[in-house]
Design a protein around this motif. Structure first.
Motif, PDB file in Angstrom:
ATOM      1  N   PHE A   1      46.970 -22.504  95.008  1.00 55.51           N
ATOM      2  CA  PHE A   1      46.753 -21.639  93.855  1.00 55.51           C
ATOM      3  C   PHE A   1      46.447 -20.213  94.322  1.00 55.51           C
ATOM      4  O   PHE A   1      45.876 -20.008  95.391  1.00 55.51           O
TER       5      PHE A   1
ATOM      6  N   GLY B   1      43.427 -16.491  90.897  1.00 55.44           N
ATOM      7  CA  GLY B   1      43.137 -17.608  90.018  1.00 55.44           C
ATOM      8  C   GLY B   1      41.917 -18.380  90.451  1.00 55.44           C
ATOM      9  O   GLY B   1      41.085 -18.778  89.633  1.00 55.44           O
TER      10      GLY B   1
ATOM     11  N   GLY C   1      40.154 -20.147  83.254  1.00 56.50           N
ATOM     12  CA  GLY C   1      41.228 -21.084  82.955  1.00 56.50           C
ATOM     13  C   GLY C   1      42.491 -20.429  82.446  1.00 56.50           C
ATOM     14  O   GLY C   1      43.524 -21.088  82.309  1.00 56.50           O
TER      15      GLY C   1
ATOM     16  N   TRP D   1      44.461 -18.437  83.955  1.00 56.10           N
ATOM     17  CA  TRP D   1      45.463 -18.391  85.016  1.00 56.10           C
ATOM     18  C   TRP D   1      46.142 -19.742  85.248  1.00 56.10           C
ATOM     19  O   TRP D   1      47.265 -19.803  85.745  1.00 56.10           O
ATOM     20  N   LEU D   2      45.462 -20.850  84.923  1.00 58.43           N
ATOM     21  CA  LEU D   2      45.907 -22.167  85.370  1.00 58.43           C
ATOM     22  C   LEU D   2      47.227 -22.595  84.738  1.00 58.43           C
ATOM     23  O   LEU D   2      48.038 -23.276  85.358  1.00 58.43           O
TER      24      LEU D   2
ATOM     25  N   HIS E   1      50.565 -21.458  86.592  1.00 57.34           N
ATOM     26  CA  HIS E   1      50.631 -21.856  87.996  1.00 57.34           C
ATOM     27  C   HIS E   1      50.653 -23.375  88.153  1.00 57.34           C
ATOM     28  O   HIS E   1      51.274 -23.891  89.086  1.00 57.34           O
ATOM     29  N   ALA E   2      49.988 -24.106  87.270  1.00 52.47           N
ATOM     30  CA  ALA E   2      50.016 -25.561  87.358  1.00 52.47           C
ATOM     31  C   ALA E   2      51.396 -26.097  86.987  1.00 52.47           C
ATOM     32  O   ALA E   2      51.933 -26.982  87.668  1.00 52.47           O
TER      33      ALA E   2
ATOM     34  N   TRP F   1      41.396 -29.481  88.950  1.00 50.78           N
ATOM     35  CA  TRP F   1      40.929 -28.283  88.259  1.00 50.78           C
ATOM     36  C   TRP F   1      41.098 -28.511  86.765  1.00 50.78           C
ATOM     37  O   TRP F   1      41.801 -29.414  86.344  1.00 50.78           O
TER      38      TRP F   1
ATOM     39  N   ASN G   1      34.382 -21.377  91.565  1.00 50.10           N
ATOM     40  CA  ASN G   1      35.122 -22.384  92.300  1.00 50.10           C
ATOM     41  C   ASN G   1      34.761 -22.315  93.777  1.00 50.10           C
ATOM     42  O   ASN G   1      34.368 -21.266  94.294  1.00 50.10           O
TER      43      ASN G   1
END
Length: 632
Positions: free
Chosen positions: A261, A265, A271, A273-274, A277-278, A302, A475
């Motif tokens: 990631f 992010g 959240g 950004w997730l 990218h996920a 995540w 994180n």
């Protein structure tokens, strides 16, 4: 030198109804407070979006639209890919739109889309070497780890043939490695256009060039986070693919695809950004699967606290589409996606108020936060925007009614909007960073107690109004810039003085609830969700989030070992370098265990709590792998 991304928007009237409130907030505030929206001044700025199209025909029309506007969309979303089904255009896309083209794109795409969500604003990457030694997986089982910190040089992830990392994609815009353009990756369809990638051959060359010195190998790959003795990604990858655990007879250890990631992010806990990218990462992992690969197990440890929690977020719909696309292949391939339940059971991040009876609660926003604070409220299905009665009182201010349309605070220190999203009414409230005055003369956000009051609405519609606070705990390995906000009311305050044995129970008559706190990404139909328990007496981990959700998902699927004891929380697994270990606490350690067990066969339930607590542990507690219980 840094410069703030400018939206450059020129909209006539309101944004299209399909636009989510985070996107509306970003555009109306010129991206001033959007996490990670500050980028190099000389870079071409773009906005990441996640879009769900209304129908298959709408997706086809959208493909013509992006072609006409010369907007790049990765080929996996446009058809022709094994992972999508040849010729089939997806209904959920992740894409990047240059800010100069954003107004025209949104106007024209708005009529075709169910929802358009904001992902991370980004710049075109500064890409390096292009010498990719391409190879698809030959393993019957391919493990995909979407995380932070790929320990490809650690002996835990190496064998006699070199590293087991088949492909590494670093999603950071300035990552080293080969560009993700057509012909420069596992398949021509993996042309995501940002970040940098390394094949197994490239990683082995880096290791050999460094004469086996792991620090130099990580430095050569541009993985700055691997300077740390432990990383979240290495720990999770060890739990998912560890060769100490038993393997099926005659099977080789799985090959691994690692999606790193982006740094921005990892440092943004909101959240936002997730989403993009996920979904991109899952598609990349599937592009690495070869014709012999019958199972792909993907772990995403995540997840946000916010979201609709009904399985209908754009990312969850995209995941469902991916799982079905794999099942439709000939021969079919199984996609297993394991997710953590979350660690928010005791964080006071969820409130529930009966829609008909109404109620109130407080949102405490701390001082010195360098990132915005976010809270979402969701009304039951069937409630119209005009029937969603909400008043907000900022600290030391008069109350404000939140109604459809604009509700800007006079001093621009906070932002709130009410809008129908899908079948439900949603309110998003954003409080600006509370640490100092912002740019352009904007006032800092007001820290203190924000009061939310939902008026009684006896309308015959059953259900509750749910509030979710965005997580702000940092994180692992990230800079801590946010401050965690939380919810409270008088009934919850009174429960602080109960006996210690009762402190894990719900507070009587309080709107603040421990149940209903599942990871906002873990409410879909086809994902697998792991809660946590403590070794010994199979006590549920105090932090492990619980169901039910606002949708069909009522509980996690199973619980896995996450803590050795109450006095020794967490699990030990590998660190960044060979021979090192570290302890990680949370349901992030449960998800990879569950993913591994689901590949190996039906997991045996070893223990069910008495009385049963399915909203906490699902079908029960699974037996721990012996190597997790070894003496330290």
């Amino acid at each position: 030198m840094n410069a703030t991304v400018s939206s450059g928007h020129d909209f006539d009237g309101d944004l299209p109804l399909a636009c989510d409130l985070y996107l509306q907030w970003a555009i109306e505030t010129d991206y001033v407070d959007v996490p990670n929206a500050r980028i190099d001044q000389d870079a071409t700025t773009s906005v990441g979006l996640l879009i769900e199209w209304k129908t298959q025909q709408a997706a086809s029309d959208a493909a013509e639209l992006v072609h006409a506007l010369v907007i790049h969309v990765p080929s996996v979303y446009l058809g022709g890919s094994r992972s999508a089904g040849v010729g089939k255009i997806r209904r959920v896309w992740a894409l990047t739109v240059p800010t100069a083209k954003l107004p025209d794109f949104l106007r024209r795409a708005g009529r075709l889309a169910t929802r358009i969500e904001l992902a991370m604003p980004m710049a075109e990457g500064k890409l390096g070497a292009e010498n990719v030694k391409a190879r698809l997986s030959r393993s019957p089982v391919l493990a995909a780890v979407l995380d932070d910190g790929c320990a490809f040089a650690n002996d835990r992830f190496r064998d006699g043939m070199g590293t087991r990392i088949l492909w590494l994609w670093n999603q950071d815009p300035e990552a080293r490695g080969a560009p993700l353009i057509a012909g420069r990756g596992p398949t021509p369809q993996a042309n995501f256009g940002y970040g940098g990638q390394y094949s197994k051959g490239d990683l082995d060359d880096l290791f050999d060039t460094a004469d086996g010195r792991q620090d130099q190998a990580y430095q050569g790959a541009g993985l700055a986070g691997m300077r740390r003795r432990a990383t979240h990604g290495a720990h999770v990858m060890d739990l998912l693919t560890n060769t100490e655990a038993p393997w099926p007879s005659g099977a080789d250890p799985w090959e691994i695809v690692f999606v790193q990631f982006p740094r921005g992010g990892v440092e943004d806990p909101s959240g936002i950004w997730l989403k993009r990218h996920a979904l991109d990462g899952l598609n990349y992992a599937l592009a690495c699967a070869g014709s012999d690969t019958r199972t792909v197990v993907a772990n995403i440890s995540w997840g946000p606290q916010t979201g609709p929690h009904d399985g209908n977020s754009a990312l969850e719909v995209g995941i469902e589409e991916l799982v079905q696309a794999q099942a439709d292949l000939d021969p079919p391939r199984k996609l297993i996606i394991s997710l953590p339940a979350g660690n928010s059971y005791g964080t006071q991040s969820h409130a529930r108020v009966d829609y008909a009876d109404g109620g109130s609660f407080d949102w405490h926003v701390p001082p010195d936060g360098e990132l915005p604070a976010f809270i979402e409220l969701w009304w039951p299905k069937g409630v119209l925007p005009g029937a969603a009665a909400l008043r907000i009182t900022a600290p030391g201010k008069a109350s404000v009614a939140i109604e459809p349309g604009k509700n800007a605070a006079p001093d621009k220190s906070w932002w709130a909007r009410l809008k129908k999203i899908g079948d439900c009414v949603k309110v998003l409230v954003v409080v600006r960073p509370t640490y100092a005055p912002g740019p352009s003369g904007r006032m800092p956000g007001q820290h203190g107690r924000w009061h939310f009051e939902i008026a009684p609405t006896p309308s015959g519609i059953d259900g509750s109004v749910h509030a979710y606070v965005a997580r702000a705990n940092h994180n692992m390995g990230a800079r801590r810039r946010a401050k965690a906000s939380y919810l409270c009311d008088a009934a919850l305050q009174a429960s602080r003085f109960v006996a210690p044995a009762s402190r894990e129970e719900e507070a009587l008559d309080s709107a603040i609830r421990r149940v209903g706190t599942l990871n906002g990404l873990a409410t879909g139909a086809s994902t697998y969700v792991a809660a946590g328990y403590v070794s010994g007496e199979f006590e549920i981990a105090r932090y492990s989030s619980a169901g039910p959700t606002r949708g069909m998902a009522l509980k996690p699927d199973f619980a896995c070992l996450t803590d050795r004891s109450q006095a020794r929380p967490g699990l030990r697994a590998t660190g960044s370098r060979t021979g090192t270990t570290a302890v990680l606490v949370g349901t992030s350690t449960a998800a990879p265990q569950l993913g591994r067990m689901l590949v190996m066969g039906p997991p045996p339930v070893e223990y069910t709590p008495s009385p049963p607590r399915p909203e906490r542990v699902g079908a029960g507690c699974l037996g721990a792998q012996p190597w997790l219980l070894r003496k330290e």
